[in-house]
Write a protein that holds these residues in place. Sequence first.
Motif, PDB file in Angstrom:
ATOM      1  N   ARG A 186       0.863  -1.175   0.095  1.00  0.00           N
ATOM      2  CA  ARG A 186      -0.039   0.055  -0.101  1.00  0.00           C
ATOM      3  C   ARG A 186       0.932   1.168  -0.052  1.00  0.00           C
ATOM      4  N   SER A 187       1.971   1.316   0.851  1.00  0.00           N
ATOM      5  CA  SER A 187       2.855   2.262   0.733  1.00  0.00           C
ATOM      6  C   SER A 187       3.447   2.570  -0.695  1.00  0.00           C
ATOM      7  N   LEU A 188       3.925   1.569  -1.273  1.00  0.00           N
ATOM      8  CA  LEU A 188       4.591   1.586  -2.481  1.00  0.00           C
ATOM      9  C   LEU A 188       3.429   2.233  -3.739  1.00  0.00           C
ATOM     10  N   GLU A 189       2.320   1.775  -3.582  1.00  0.00           N
ATOM     11  CA  GLU A 189       1.289   2.151  -4.465  1.00  0.00           C
ATOM     12  C   GLU A 189       0.809   3.644  -4.355  1.00  0.00           C
ATOM     13  N   ALA A 190       0.718   4.058  -3.135  1.00  0.00           N
ATOM     14  CA  ALA A 190       0.528   5.674  -2.804  1.00  0.00           C
ATOM     15  C   ALA A 190       1.669   6.388  -3.353  1.00  0.00           C
ATOM     16  N   ALA A 191       3.073   5.832  -3.091  1.00  0.00           N
ATOM     17  CA  ALA A 191       4.063   6.631  -3.405  1.00  0.00           C
ATOM     18  C   ALA A 191       4.121   6.918  -4.962  1.00  0.00           C
ATOM     19  N   VAL A 192       3.906   5.500  -5.616  1.00  0.00           N
ATOM     20  CA  VAL A 192       4.057   5.647  -7.095  1.00  0.00           C
ATOM     21  C   VAL A 192       3.010   6.558  -7.434  1.00  0.00           C
ATOM     22  N   LYS A 193       1.703   6.340  -6.936  1.00  0.00           N
ATOM     23  CA  LYS A 193       0.799   7.633  -7.531  1.00  0.00           C
ATOM     24  C   LYS A 193       1.341   8.993  -7.319  1.00  0.00           C
ATOM     25  N   LEU A 194       1.898   9.218  -6.184  1.00  0.00           N
ATOM     26  CA  LEU A 194       2.240  10.675  -6.020  1.00  0.00           C
ATOM     27  C   LEU A 194       3.200  11.081  -7.207  1.00  0.00           C
ATOM     28  N   TYR A 195       4.420  10.181  -7.306  1.00  0.00           N
ATOM     29  CA  TYR A 195       5.570  10.762  -8.265  1.00  0.00           C
ATOM     30  C   TYR A 195       5.065  10.585  -9.375  1.00  0.00           C
ATOM     31  N   GLN A 196       4.332   9.520  -9.993  1.00  0.00           N
ATOM     32  CA  GLN A 196       3.908   9.417 -11.531  1.00  0.00           C
ATOM     33  C   GLN A 196       2.724  10.191 -11.709  1.00  0.00           C
ATOM     34  N   ASP A 197       1.641  10.101 -11.001  1.00  0.00           N
ATOM     35  CA  ASP A 197       0.520  10.986 -11.432  1.00  0.00           C
ATOM     36  C   ASP A 197       0.298  12.032 -11.069  1.00  0.00           C
ATOM     37  N   CYS A 198       0.797  12.658  -9.974  1.00  0.00           N
ATOM     38  CA  CYS A 198       0.567  14.041  -9.265  1.00  0.00           C
ATOM     39  C   CYS A 198       1.939  14.796  -9.954  1.00  0.00           C
ATOM     40  N   LEU A 199       3.108  14.355  -9.437  1.00  0.00           N
ATOM     41  CA  LEU A 199       4.414  15.054  -9.901  1.00  0.00           C
ATOM     42  C   LEU A 199       4.763  14.749 -11.302  1.00  0.00           C
ATOM     43  N   GLY A 200       4.354  13.739 -12.111  1.00  0.00           N
ATOM     44  CA  GLY A 200       4.281  13.697 -13.404  1.00  0.00           C
ATOM     45  C   GLY A 200       5.865  13.230 -13.947  1.00  0.00           C
ATOM     46  N   VAL A 201       6.775  12.456 -12.952  1.00  0.00           N
ATOM     47  CA  VAL A 201       7.958  11.964 -13.307  1.00  0.00           C
ATOM     48  C   VAL A 201       7.923  10.479 -13.830  1.00  0.00           C
ATOM     49  N   PRO A 202       8.620   9.872 -14.659  1.00  0.00           N
ATOM     50  CA  PRO A 202       8.966   8.609 -14.598  1.00  0.00           C
ATOM     51  C   PRO A 202       9.484   7.763 -13.341  1.00  0.00           C
ATOM     52  N   VAL A 203       8.749   6.723 -13.179  1.00  0.00           N
ATOM     53  CA  VAL A 203       9.026   6.049 -11.976  1.00  0.00           C
ATOM     54  C   VAL A 203       9.400   4.574 -12.079  1.00  0.00           C
ATOM     55  N   HIS A 204      10.347   3.929 -11.403  1.00  0.00           N
ATOM     56  CA  HIS A 204      10.822   2.629 -11.288  1.00  0.00           C
ATOM     57  C   HIS A 204      10.387   2.009 -10.003  1.00  0.00           C
ATOM     58  N   PRO A 205       9.324   1.315  -9.789  1.00  0.00           N
ATOM     59  CA  PRO A 205       9.012   0.664  -8.672  1.00  0.00           C
ATOM     60  C   PRO A 205       9.990  -0.493  -8.328  1.00  0.00           C
ATOM     61  N   VAL A 206      10.300  -0.588  -7.119  1.00  0.00           N
ATOM     62  CA  VAL A 206      10.962  -1.903  -6.845  1.00  0.00           C
ATOM     63  C   VAL A 206      10.019  -2.486  -5.342  1.00  0.00           C
ATOM     64  N   ASP A 207      10.428  -3.828  -5.436  1.00  0.00           N
ATOM     65  CA  ASP A 207       9.473  -4.660  -4.590  1.00  0.00           C
ATOM     66  C   ASP A 207      10.177  -4.586  -3.059  1.00  0.00           C
ATOM     67  N   ASP A 208      11.296  -4.138  -2.879  1.00  0.00           N
ATOM     68  CA  ASP A 208      12.104  -4.104  -1.454  1.00  0.00           C
ATOM     69  C   ASP A 208      12.625  -2.664  -1.401  1.00  0.00           C
ATOM     70  N   ILE A 209      12.040  -2.147  -0.194  1.00  0.00           N
ATOM     71  CA  ILE A 209      12.601  -0.724  -0.005  1.00  0.00           C
ATOM     72  C   ILE A 209      14.248  -0.683   0.024  1.00  0.00           C
ATOM     73  N   ARG A 210      14.587  -1.539   0.520  1.00  0.00           N
ATOM     74  CA  ARG A 210      16.153  -1.717   0.616  1.00  0.00           C
ATOM     75  C   ARG A 210      16.978  -1.458  -0.865  1.00  0.00           C
ATOM     76  N   VAL A 211      15.926  -2.025  -1.608  1.00  0.00           N
ATOM     77  CA  VAL A 211      16.657  -1.909  -3.088  1.00  0.00           C
ATOM     78  C   VAL A 211      16.851  -0.265  -3.529  1.00  0.00           C
ATOM     79  N   ALA A 212      15.720   0.485  -3.315  1.00  0.00           N
ATOM     80  CA  ALA A 212      15.610   1.655  -3.546  1.00  0.00           C
ATOM     81  C   ALA A 212      16.782   2.284  -2.785  1.00  0.00           C
ATOM     82  N   GLU A 213      16.878   2.240  -1.462  1.00  0.00           N
ATOM     83  CA  GLU A 213      18.088   2.764  -0.615  1.00  0.00           C
ATOM     84  C   GLU A 213      19.295   2.306  -1.329  1.00  0.00           C
TER      85      GLU A 213
END
Length: 313
Positions: A186-213
Motif C-alpha cells: 500500500r505504501s508503494l502504491e501510494a508513493a508511485v501515484k504521488l510521483y507518477q500521477d501527481c508530480l508527473g515523473v517517470p518511476v521505477h518501483p521496486v518490491d523491496d525498499i532496501r533496493v531503492a536505498e
Amino acid sequence: MTLDRWCPKKLAVIGGGFVGLHTAVHAALRGVEEVVIVDTSVDVVDRINSGRKEQLHVRERYILDNWDQAKNRISASTEYSITAGAEVIVVAVQTPLKQGRIDHTPLRRVAEGLAPHLKPGVLVVSEVTIYPGGTRELLAELLARLTGFKLDSELLVAHAPERLNPGSTRWTPENIPRVIGGIGPRSLEAAVKLYQDCLGVPVHPVDDIRVAEASKLLENSFRLLNISFVNELKRSLDRMGIDVRKVVEAASTKPFGYMPFYPGPYAGGACLPKDAFMMEQATGSLLLRVARHINETQPLYYAALLLRHIRRT
C-alpha cells in the motif's frame, strides 16, 4: 488525496535546503494547492517567506525560473505544527558525515517532530540517502511507535532517493526518473501515484525498499570508484611522463563499454564521499575503502605538484 489527479491538497516538505526547495517548487507547479516547508533555520524560513527570489538561499536555475509562479502556494516555518492536515510528507533533511560517522540524528528528530501532527492514512516519503533498511529503522518504526499507527495501513512510508543534477537544464525534477520502494504494497502504491500521477515523473518501483536505498548508494559509489581510479592512474602516469587526459580522450573514442572520468584534486561535495562511506559500512567493500583512501589523499598529491611547480619558478 484527490482520486482524479492523485494529488494531495496539502503537501509538507521537511527540510528547506537544496533538495527540499526543489521538491516544494515542483509540487506547487504541478498544482498542489498548499506546500508547507519545515526547516530548523530561521534564516531559511525568512528567505522563503519573503517571496523574493533574490533572497532565496538556493540559487539553482529551476527554482529561480519557476519561483514567481510557485511562490504563492509555498510557505515555511520552523514549527512542525504547520504540517497538520498534510496528506503527504516528503522528508529531505541532511544526514552529514561527522568525525568519521554518519549523523542520523536529523532523521530521528523529524519523526519526533512530525508524530503529533500526523493523521491516519498519511503518506511519508523519505528522499534522504540512507543505508539499506535505514528508512524503516530510523523513520517508519519510530513514527509507528510514537503515533500508534499501523504501518502500511494507517501509516504509509516509502523511500524515493533524491535525484538532482545541479546546473542542468536538460534534467530537472520534472523528468528525472525516480526509484521508489515502500515498506509494504500500500505504501508503494501510494508513493508511485504521488510521483507518477501527481508530480508527473517517470518511476521505477521496486518490491523491496532496501533496493531503492541501495540504488542511490550504488550510483554515487560508482562515481567515486571511477574518479578515484583515474586519480590513481594520474599519479602513476605522471611518473611515466604520460598525460592522463590524453589517455582518457583516446579511450573515449570507443563507442561502447567505456565511460570517461577525468582526474582532479578531490571528489567532494555533500554526497559522493559520504554515500561511498555509507555503502562501505553497509557492505564491507574493500574496493570502496581503497577508493576512499585515494580520494582523501589526492589533495596532498596536488599540493605536492603545486609546490614543485613553485620551486621551479
